[in-house]
Scaffold this motif. Structure first.
Motif, PDB file in Angstrom:
ATOM      1  N   MET A   1       0.852  -1.180   0.000  1.00  0.00           N
ATOM      2  CA  MET A   1       0.000   0.000   0.000  1.00  0.00           C
ATOM      3  C   MET A   1       0.895   1.240   0.000  1.00  0.00           C
ATOM      4  O   MET A   1       1.830   1.328   0.784  1.00  0.00           O
ATOM      5  CB  MET A   1      -0.904  -0.018   1.238  1.00  0.00           C
ATOM      6  N   PRO A   2       0.590   2.206  -0.862  1.00  0.00           N
ATOM      7  CA  PRO A   2       1.402   3.420  -0.887  1.00  0.00           C
ATOM      8  C   PRO A   2       1.293   4.191   0.427  1.00  0.00           C
ATOM      9  O   PRO A   2       0.294   4.085   1.136  1.00  0.00           O
ATOM     10  CB  PRO A   2       0.802   4.240  -2.034  1.00  0.00           C
ATOM     11  N   ALA A   3       2.307   4.950   0.739  1.00  0.00           N
ATOM     12  CA  ALA A   3       2.326   5.701   1.989  1.00  0.00           C
ATOM     13  C   ALA A   3       1.259   6.788   2.016  1.00  0.00           C
ATOM     14  O   ALA A   3       0.794   7.161   3.074  1.00  0.00           O
ATOM     15  CB  ALA A   3       3.704   6.319   2.201  1.00  0.00           C
ATOM     16  N   ASN A   4       0.859   7.323   0.875  1.00  0.00           N
ATOM     17  CA  ASN A   4      -0.142   8.382   0.813  1.00  0.00           C
ATOM     18  C   ASN A   4      -1.419   7.795   0.220  1.00  0.00           C
ATOM     19  O   ASN A   4      -1.656   7.859  -0.981  1.00  0.00           O
ATOM     20  CB  ASN A   4       0.356   9.545  -0.039  1.00  0.00           C
ATOM     21  N   SER A   5      -2.242   7.202   1.072  1.00  0.00           N
ATOM     22  CA  SER A   5      -3.522   6.667   0.615  1.00  0.00           C
ATOM     23  C   SER A   5      -4.573   6.925   1.686  1.00  0.00           C
ATOM     24  O   SER A   5      -4.258   7.006   2.871  1.00  0.00           O
ATOM     25  CB  SER A   5      -3.422   5.173   0.306  1.00  0.00           C
ATOM     26  N   LEU A   6      -5.801   7.090   1.248  1.00  0.00           N
ATOM     27  CA  LEU A   6      -6.885   7.413   2.157  1.00  0.00           C
ATOM     28  C   LEU A   6      -8.142   6.695   1.703  1.00  0.00           C
ATOM     29  O   LEU A   6      -8.437   6.640   0.506  1.00  0.00           O
ATOM     30  CB  LEU A   6      -7.131   8.924   2.158  1.00  0.00           C
ATOM     31  N   ILE A   7      -8.866   6.125   2.652  1.00  0.00           N
ATOM     32  CA  ILE A   7     -10.187   5.552   2.405  1.00  0.00           C
ATOM     33  C   ILE A   7     -11.140   6.286   3.329  1.00  0.00           C
ATOM     34  O   ILE A   7     -10.884   6.405   4.530  1.00  0.00           O
ATOM     35  CB  ILE A   7     -10.217   4.045   2.686  1.00  0.00           C
ATOM     36  N   LEU A   8     -12.233   6.805   2.773  1.00  0.00           N
ATOM     37  CA  LEU A   8     -13.165   7.621   3.543  1.00  0.00           C
ATOM     38  C   LEU A   8     -14.590   7.307   3.128  1.00  0.00           C
ATOM     39  O   LEU A   8     -14.911   7.350   1.942  1.00  0.00           O
ATOM     40  CB  LEU A   8     -12.879   9.109   3.283  1.00  0.00           C
TER      41      LEU A   8
END
Length: 97
Positions: free
Chosen positions: A1-8
């Motif tokens: 998983m990339p360091a800059n990822s977001l699930i919202l």
């Protein structure tokens, strides 16, 4: 998983009119709102947050058709706004929550 990822998980609070980049790619600015409760330092905490977001291409064309207030699970990465003063969620995928 990339360091800059977001699930919202959030609802669509605002949809701007579809625009196009100089290369002709559809682009859509929107505002997402999330509300939930979580635990912080052993105490319940109410969370309410509004997030600026942007989508490009076919994703923007799909998102612009969704009704305001509809709830989705968004995933993507955070980047600076065009003017560099705030952050924006760059949506890479969305699905029913």
């Amino acid at each position: 998983m990339p360091a800059n990822s977001l699930i919202l998980s959030a609802c669509i609070a605002e949809l701007d009119a579809m625009r196009y980049t100089p290369a002709g790619i559809p682009a859509l600015n929107l505002k997402l709102e999330h509300e939930s409760e979580t635990q912080e330092a052993g105490q319940p905490r109410q969370i309410k947050v509004a997030v600026k977001a942007v989508a490009f291409g076919a994703l923007a064309e799909r998102l612009v058709k969704q009704p305001l207030g509809s709830v989705w699970r968004f995933s993507g990465f955070l980047g600076n706004a065009r003017h560099g003063k705030s952050i924006v969620l760059h949506i890479q995928e969305f699905s029913q929550d």
